[in-house]
Design an enzyme around this catalytic site. Structure first.
Site, PDB file in Angstrom:
ATOM      1  N   ASP A  22       0.856  -1.191   0.000  1.00 20.48           N
ATOM      2  CA  ASP A  22       0.000   0.000   0.000  1.00 20.48           C
ATOM      3  C   ASP A  22       0.890   1.238   0.000  1.00 20.48           C
ATOM      4  OD1 ASP A  22      -2.663  -1.189   0.089  1.00 20.48           O
ATOM      5  OD2 ASP A  22      -2.083  -1.901   2.072  1.00 20.48           O
ATOM      6  N   LYS A  44       0.427  -8.650  -2.405  1.00 20.29           N
ATOM      7  CA  LYS A  44      -0.912  -8.242  -2.841  1.00 20.29           C
ATOM      8  C   LYS A  44      -0.856  -6.838  -3.422  1.00 20.29           C
ATOM      9  CE  LYS A  44      -4.250  -6.867   0.045  1.00 20.29           C
ATOM     10  NZ  LYS A  44      -4.820  -5.619  -0.552  1.00 20.29           N
ATOM     11  N   LEU A  72      -8.355  -6.718  -6.995  1.00 18.44           N
ATOM     12  CA  LEU A  72      -9.149  -5.665  -7.629  1.00 18.44           C
ATOM     13  C   LEU A  72     -10.647  -5.842  -7.404  1.00 18.44           C
ATOM     14  CD1 LEU A  72      -7.214  -5.136 -10.995  1.00 18.44           C
ATOM     15  CD2 LEU A  72      -6.874  -4.043  -8.762  1.00 18.44           C
ATOM     16  N   LYS A  73     -11.040  -6.959  -6.810  1.00 16.20           N
ATOM     17  CA  LYS A  73     -12.435  -7.181  -6.393  1.00 16.20           C
ATOM     18  C   LYS A  73     -13.427  -6.855  -7.515  1.00 16.20           C
ATOM     19  CE  LYS A  73     -11.446  -6.036  -1.527  1.00 16.20           C
ATOM     20  NZ  LYS A  73     -10.089  -5.444  -1.679  1.00 16.20           N
ATOM     21  N   ILE A  77     -21.146  -6.658 -14.629  1.00 14.28           N
ATOM     22  CA  ILE A  77     -21.982  -7.611 -15.348  1.00 14.28           C
ATOM     23  C   ILE A  77     -21.115  -8.825 -15.703  1.00 14.28           C
ATOM     24  CG2 ILE A  77     -23.522  -5.803 -16.225  1.00 14.28           C
ATOM     25  CD1 ILE A  77     -22.091  -6.060 -18.923  1.00 14.28           C
ATOM     26  N   PRO A  78     -21.712 -10.010 -15.875  1.00 16.07           N
ATOM     27  CA  PRO A  78     -20.916 -11.230 -16.058  1.00 16.07           C
ATOM     28  C   PRO A  78     -19.871 -11.151 -17.157  1.00 16.07           C
ATOM     29  CG  PRO A  78     -23.189 -11.819 -15.605  1.00 16.07           C
ATOM     30  CD  PRO A  78     -23.159 -10.316 -15.747  1.00 16.07           C
ATOM     31  N   ARG A 222       0.818  -3.260   7.091  1.00 14.73           N
ATOM     32  CA  ARG A 222       1.712  -2.327   7.771  1.00 14.73           C
ATOM     33  C   ARG A 222       2.667  -2.945   8.778  1.00 14.73           C
ATOM     34  NH1 ARG A 222      -3.181   1.918   8.377  1.00 14.73           N
ATOM     35  NH2 ARG A 222      -4.253  -0.075   8.148  1.00 14.73           N
TER      36      ARG A 222
END
Length: 245
Positions: A22, A44, A72-73, A77-78, A222
């Site tokens: 991050d 990640k 990226l979650k 739409i499919p 962190r």
């Protein structure tokens, strides 16, 4: 479509630790990465860093030997979700995720998009309930279930759709392993070594507790990235996990 081997050029690690990168600055991120060993963890990459630095950043991390969880979650739409997941597989990532709340058709389409990649396909994981969310947050969305019950409902849908596992809180891991079996992978953020600040996570556990609960992959940010000696911190975490196994 270019089929990309997901691990042929990268180191193999048995560590369950996934370090969350991050950073706002690419140089700072790479300076950190150059201090750690790909045998000690995976990495990640989330929305902010991927948006800032793009696929090339992921490739650079892979060239240094790291397996990448592309966090990226996807939730769309499919057809769109399926193409996004296939693009992640083309990039050669180790793991990619979608939101289970996108529904069964979306998750099934994402799974089917990975079939052409065969053994080189990344693990496909679904997000259930974000670890920052509490019952009051769900109530605001019209969900009357507790976070644990809602997460279990979404996890059941995920397994039905043939995905590899879910992102869940460590507190849900024991129950999920009982219900969904050992092969269903559990990926858990909110992991903090003893004495670490809880940060913005609400449902947290230590690495040892998470391992005991049945977590397969634990995301730690962190406590490692802000450590004065991240390599030693990782080695200490892994040693502790080996003693607890």
């Amino acid at each position: 479509m270019t089929l990309t081997a997901s691990s042929s050029s990268r180191a193999v690690t048995n560590s369950p630790v996934v370090v969350a990168l991050d950073y706002h600055n690419r140089d700072a991120a790479m300076a950190f990465v150059d201090k750690i060993d790909p045998r000690d963890c995976r990495l990640k990459v989330g929305k902010e860093m991927f948006t800032l630095f793009g696929p090339q950043f992921v490739s650079e991390l892979q060239q240094r030997g790291f397996d990448i969880f592309l966090d990226l979650k996807f939730h769309d739409i499919p057809n769109t979700a399926a193409h996004a997941v296939a693009a992640a597989a083309d990039l050669g990532v180790w793991m990619v995720n979608v939101h289970a709340s996108g529904g069964a058709r979306m998750m099934a389409a994402a799974r089917e998009a990975l079939v052409p990649f065969g053994k080189d396909a990344p693990l496909l994981i679904a997000v259930t309930v974000l670890t920052s969310m509490e019952a009051s947050d769900l109530a605001d969305l019209g969900v009357t279930l507790s976070p644990a019950d809602y997460a279990e409902r979404l996890a059941a849908l995920t397994q039905k759709c043939g995905l590899d596992g879910v992102v869940c809180s460590a507190q849900e891991a024991v129950r999920f392993k009982q219900v969904f079996g050992q092969e269903f992978k559990l990926v858990t953020p909110g992991i903090r070594p003893q004495g670490s600040d809880a940060g913005d996570q609400r449902r947290i556990m230590t690495p040892e507790q998470a391992l005991s609960a049945g977590v397969d992959y634990m995301v730690i940010g962190r406590p490692v990235t802000q450590s004065v000696d991240p390599a030693q911190t990782l080695k200490a975490i892994n040693a502790s996990l080996q003693r607890s196994a």
